[in-house]
Scaffold this motif. Structure first.
Motif, PDB file in Angstrom:
ATOM      1  N   VAL A 313       2.541   8.020 -13.428  1.00 33.30           N
ATOM      2  CA  VAL A 313       1.275   8.004 -12.701  1.00 33.30           C
ATOM      3  C   VAL A 313       1.519   8.003 -11.189  1.00 33.30           C
ATOM      4  O   VAL A 313       2.611   7.671 -10.707  1.00 33.30           O
ATOM      5  CB  VAL A 313       0.432   6.770 -13.082  1.00 33.30           C
ATOM      6  CG1 VAL A 313       0.064   6.802 -14.564  1.00 33.30           C
ATOM      7  CG2 VAL A 313       1.183   5.476 -12.755  1.00 33.30           C
ATOM      8  N   THR A 314       0.468   8.396 -10.460  1.00 29.79           N
ATOM      9  CA  THR A 314       0.482   8.290  -8.998  1.00 29.79           C
ATOM     10  C   THR A 314      -0.156   6.963  -8.604  1.00 29.79           C
ATOM     11  O   THR A 314      -0.838   6.316  -9.406  1.00 29.79           O
ATOM     12  CB  THR A 314      -0.298   9.436  -8.351  1.00 29.79           C
ATOM     13  OG1 THR A 314      -1.683   9.351  -8.758  1.00 29.79           O
ATOM     14  CG2 THR A 314       0.267  10.779  -8.770  1.00 29.79           C
ATOM     15  N   LYS A 315       0.029   6.589  -7.379  1.00 35.00           N
ATOM     16  CA  LYS A 315      -0.538   5.320  -6.907  1.00 35.00           C
ATOM     17  C   LYS A 315      -2.058   5.355  -6.938  1.00 35.00           C
ATOM     18  O   LYS A 315      -2.712   4.372  -7.305  1.00 35.00           O
ATOM     19  CB  LYS A 315      -0.031   5.025  -5.492  1.00 35.00           C
ATOM     20  CG  LYS A 315      -0.426   3.642  -4.981  1.00 35.00           C
ATOM     21  CD  LYS A 315       0.227   3.354  -3.638  1.00 35.00           C
ATOM     22  CE  LYS A 315      -0.122   1.938  -3.158  1.00 35.00           C
ATOM     23  NZ  LYS A 315       0.535   1.596  -1.876  1.00 35.00           N
ATOM     24  N   LYS A 316      -2.631   6.500  -6.602  1.00 36.97           N
ATOM     25  CA  LYS A 316      -4.088   6.617  -6.565  1.00 36.97           C
ATOM     26  C   LYS A 316      -4.719   6.512  -7.941  1.00 36.97           C
ATOM     27  O   LYS A 316      -5.896   6.163  -8.073  1.00 36.97           O
ATOM     28  CB  LYS A 316      -4.496   7.946  -5.918  1.00 36.97           C
ATOM     29  CG  LYS A 316      -4.370   7.964  -4.403  1.00 36.97           C
ATOM     30  CD  LYS A 316      -4.943   9.264  -3.837  1.00 36.97           C
ATOM     31  CE  LYS A 316      -4.886   9.262  -2.316  1.00 36.97           C
ATOM     32  NZ  LYS A 316      -5.455  10.525  -1.750  1.00 36.97           N
ATOM     33  N   SER A 317      -3.948   6.842  -8.976  1.00 36.16           N
ATOM     34  CA  SER A 317      -4.521   6.837 -10.318  1.00 36.16           C
ATOM     35  C   SER A 317      -4.643   5.437 -10.901  1.00 36.16           C
ATOM     36  O   SER A 317      -5.296   5.241 -11.921  1.00 36.16           O
ATOM     37  CB  SER A 317      -3.677   7.698 -11.266  1.00 36.16           C
ATOM     38  OG  SER A 317      -2.394   7.135 -11.449  1.00 36.16           O
ATOM     39  N   LEU A 318      -4.009   4.448 -10.277  1.00 35.48           N
ATOM     40  CA  LEU A 318      -4.116   3.066 -10.741  1.00 35.48           C
ATOM     41  C   LEU A 318      -5.388   2.443 -10.182  1.00 35.48           C
ATOM     42  O   LEU A 318      -5.636   2.476  -8.970  1.00 35.48           O
ATOM     43  CB  LEU A 318      -2.894   2.261 -10.305  1.00 35.48           C
ATOM     44  CG  LEU A 318      -1.558   2.701 -10.941  1.00 35.48           C
ATOM     45  CD1 LEU A 318      -0.396   1.941 -10.315  1.00 35.48           C
ATOM     46  CD2 LEU A 318      -1.595   2.479 -12.446  1.00 35.48           C
TER      47      LEU A 318
END
Length: 629
Positions: A313-318
C-alpha cells in the motif's frame, strides 16, 4: 409503488417513464398520459389504440435496454435489423389487449386508493412522510401531470391484478413435476472409444478425379470480389502533429499534475489489533524477546491472515494518519511500538519496501507535451470532422480534402470483404479495418457515405471507386486445395463408415473392448453424469444421443474437436433419486414461472383474436422515421 416500474429500470426517472413491465413477461403498454402525444395510431386492439408516440417511446426504451446489455450503442436501424420494432409492437399489443379485457370486466380503482398508494410509496417520502414537493418536481422533470400519473398507476394496478389472478392460483401438477425431475436428474454411465484418425487410410485421387471434383463444385474455387477503395481518416494522432505546445504550457501543466508522474513509495504492512494497550504492550515484549512469532501473536489476538496482511500500500491509502506515519517510518522487518490509532490499538511490521520515484520536468517533458497535444487534438476533433463534412458537401473529393486538411489518406487498389489484398495481407494496419471494409462492401457504398466512428474516437470516410467481380480460379492454380478438400471429405466418410460398423458390432453383442484394435484406442468410461454434465472427452451431441438410447445400446457421434468419431455405449442408467426439499423448491419455482409464462401468452393471444387486432404499417414506419418508399 409500482413494483413493475422498480424492476424495469435503474433510475427513478427511467422507471417512471420507461420501466413498464408486468412480472417477467413483457406484456405491457403505455397510453395517452404524457403531454404532447400525437393522434396517429400504429395499431388497434378492439377499441384500444396504440399511439405512434407510445410506440416510439417503447422502442427507444428497448434500444436503451439492449444497448446497456451489449455495452455499446444500438442504433434504431440496427434495432430494426434485429426485429426489435416488431417485438416492441407485439408487447404493446398484448398489453393493450389485457387493458381492454379489464375494461370489459368492469375493473376499476378509485382515485383515493391510487393517491393513498402513492403517498405510502417510499420513493416519494422523506423521513417516512410523503413529500408533495418532491413528487411535483419529479412530475415536472418527466413531463407528466398528476392526472396522467394517476392514469398510469391505474393501468398498472389493473393489469397487475389480472395477471396475478392467473399466476397466484396456478399449481404445478405432480405428474409434471415428477416427469421433469426424472428427466433432469437421471444419470448415465457411458463407455466410449475415440477412433484414431490413423485407423483409416485415404487413397490418393488421380488428376482426373480431382478435375472431376473441381468441375462439380467450381463455386468453391472463385476469387473473392475485390473493391478499389479510398479511405480518409481523421484521428487524434493526425491532429497532434499540427498542434503547437509552448514550454510555458508544459511547465504549467507539470506543476499542476506532477504528482501523477511520480511513483509513491509502497510498503507491505502487517498489523495486529488488540483490545487494549496493556495487552498490546505484553505482546510486543514477547515479540522483541523472541518468545513468540508475529504469527503466534496474531493468532492469539484472534486475527486471520487476511486481517493481518494489509498488502502493498501507499501512505495515502491508509485511513488512519497516525498508523500511516508509523508504518512509513519503520525499518523493514522491525516491530513498531504500540500505536494507539483512531480505530484500534496495533503493532505494525513492514516486510517489503518499494521506494518511490520522483520525476522532474526534464524527465517527463515529452510525456507532458504529448498529453497536452492529445487534449488539444481531442477538443479540435469535432471541428475538423465538421470541416471535412462541409468540404464533402461542397463537392470536394477525399483526395482534395486530405491534401487541404493534412489528414491521412490511402487508396487501396484491391480489398476483399475481410480486408485482405489479393496477396492475402491486410490492406491497412488499423484495429478498425473490419469496420472500414464493411462500409466499403455495404450495398449503398458506390459513393462516399457518412463518417465511420473509429475505436480511438476518430473518424473515417470511405469511397468505393470500382469493384472487380469474383472470377473462376483455374484448376491448376487450386489443384492442391481441391486435393485437400478431397482428403478431408473422404476421411470424414471413411470414419463415419467405420464408426457405423463398430456400433453394429456392439449392438450385436460384442463388448466395447473388442473395438480397441480397429479403433486404435483404449475404451474409457465416464462417471455417472446428467444431461447437463458434458465431460471434456465427449461432445454435447454424443451425450444428448446417449440419453436417448436404452441401456446397453451403442451409437456414434463427433469427437469434441470434430477431428474424428466416437463410438459409445450406454453402460448404465441410474434413475433420479427422490428430490430433496431444496431441489423441489427450485424446480417448482422454475415450472411455476414457465407455466405462468405460457398461460399469459395463450391468454394474450386469445384476447387479441377475440378483440380483433389491426396494425397500421404506414403509421408504424412513420413513427420509426422510415419513408414510404
Amino acid at each position: 409503488m409500482l413494483e413493475a416500474l422498480r424492476r424495469g429500470a435503474q433510475t427513478r426517472v427511467a422507471k417512471l417513464l420507461f420501466g413498464l413491465l408486468v412480472l417477467s413477461f413483457g406484456i405491457w403498454g403505455v397510453h395517452d398520459v404524457f403531454r404532447g402525444w400525437g393522434r396517429g395510431a400504429v395499431a388497434h386492439v378492439g377499441n384500444t389504440a396504440i399511439s405512434d408516440e407510445e410506440f416510439r417511446r417503447a422502442y427507444q426504451n428497448e434500444l436503451d435496454r439492449v444497448s446497456q446489455q451489449a455495452r455499446q450503442r444500438i442504433t434504431a436501424e440496427q434495432g430494426r435489423a434485429f426485429g426489435l420494432d416488431k417485438q416492441v409492437l407485439a408487447q404493446l399489443i398484448s398489453g393493450a389487449a389485457v387493458e381492454a379485457h379489464g375494461e370489459q370486466l368492469g375493473l376499476a380503482l378509485s382515485d383515493q386508493t391510487l393517491v393513498e398508494g402513492i403517498q405510502s410509496d417510499p420513493d416519494f417520502q422523506i423521513d417516512g412522510k410523503f413529500s408533495k414537493q418532491n413528487f411535483d418536481a419529479l412530475l415536472r422533470q418527466i413531463g407528466m401531470t398528476e392526472r396522467g400519473f394517476l392514469n398510469l398507476r391505474r393501468k398498472d394496478e389493473l393489469r397487475a391484478a389480472i395477471i396475478r389472478s392467473f399466476v397466484t392460483g396456478q399449481t404445478v401438477p405432480k405428474p409434471l413435476f415428477d416427469l421433469m425431475h426424472a428427466y433432469n436428474d437421471e444419470k448415465r454411465v457411458i463407455e466410449w472409444v475415440k477412433i484414431d484418425p490413423d485407423a483409416i487410410t485415404v487413397a490418393d485421387a488421380s488428376d482426373e478425379k480431382l478435375k472431376e471434383l473441381y468441375d462439380k463444385d467450381q463455386a468453391k474455387y472463385m476469387t473473392p470480389e475485390y473493391r478499389k477503395v479510398q479511405v480518409l481518416t481523421l484521428s487524434v494522432d493526425d491532429l497532434k502533429n499540427h498542434v503547437t505546445i509552448t514550454d510555458e504550457e508544459i511547465a504549467k501543466s507539470y506543476e499542476a499534475t506532477k504528482d501523477t508522474y511520480n511513483k509513491p513509495e509502497e510498503r507491505r504492512i502487517q498489523q495486529i489489533a488488540f483490545k487494549d494497550k496493556a495487552t498490546a504492550e505484553a505482546a510486543l515484549k514477547d515479540l522483541r524477546d523472541g518468545k513468540k512469532s508475529f504469527g503466534d501473536v496474531a493468532k492469539e489476538a484472534g486475527a486471520k491472515d487476511t486481517d493481518v496482511d494489509l498488502g502493498l500500500v501507499t501512505k495515502k491509502s491508509l485511513i488512519d494518519p497516525k498508523i500511516a506515519d508509523v508504518a512509513f517510518s519503520l525499518e523493514k522487518d522491525k516491530y513498531s511500538d504500540v500505536v494507539e490509532g483512531r480505530f484500534a490499538t496495533v503493532i505494525l511490521r513492514v516486510t517489503q519496501i518499494d521506494p518511490g520515484i520522483n520525476r522532474t520536468l526534464a524527465d517527463v517533458k515529452d510525456q507532458v507535451r504529448d498529453k497536452l497535444a492529445t487534449e488539444k487534438a481531442k477538443s479540435e476533433l469535432q471541428n475538423k470532422h465538421d470541416e471535412v463534412e462541409d468540404n464533402r458537401i461542397a463537392g470536394k473529393t477525399l483526395t482534395e480534402i486530405a491534401e487541404a486538411s493534412k489528414l491521412t489518406f490511402k487508396e487501396i487498389p484491391a480489398t476483399d470483404a475481410t480486408g485482405l489484398s489479393p496477396e492475402g495481407k491486410p490492406v491497412m494496419e488499423t484495429p478498425d479495418l473490419r469496420k472500414i471494409v464493411t462500409r466499403a462492401f455495404a450495398p449503398d457504398s458506390s459513393t462516399d457515405d457518412s463518417a465511420i466512428e473509429l475505436s480511438d474516437g476518430g473518424y473515417a470516410w470511405v469511397n468505393v471507386l470500382s469493384n472487380d467481380a469474383p472470377k473462376q480460379k483455374p484448376f491448376d492454380a487450386v489443384k492442391a486445395q481441391v486435393k485437400d478438400n478431397y482428403i478431408a471429405s473422404e476421411r470424414h466418410r471413411l470414419l463415419e463408415e467405420l464408426a457405423k460398423k463398430l456400433v453394429e458390432r456392439v449392438n450385436a453383442g460384442e463388448p466395447m473392448t473388442a473395438l480397441e484394435a480397429e479403433a486404435k484406442n483404449k475404451v474409457e468410461k465416464t462417471d455417472p453424469l446428467t444431461r447437463k454434465t458434458i465431460p471434456q472427452s465427449l461432445s454435447e451431441a454424443v451425450v444428448a444421443q446417449a440419453f436417448a438410447l436404452p441401456k446397453g445400446k451403442a451409437g456414434h457421434g463427433p469427437s469434441p474437436d470434430q477431428t474424428t468419431a466416437v463410438v459409445y455405449r450406454v453402460a448404465d442408467v441410474i434413475a433420479a433419486p427422490e428430490a430433496s426439499l431444496t431441489e423441489t423448491d427450485q424446480l417448482m419455482r422454475q415450472l411455476n414461472a414457465e407455466l405462468a409464462n405460457q398461460t399469459l401468452i395463450e391468454y394474450a393471444e386469445a384476447l387479441k383474436k377475440r378483440l380483433g387486432t389491426t396494425v397500421n404499417t404506414a403509421e408504424m414506419n412513420a413513427a420509426l422515421g422510415l419513408s414510404e418508399e
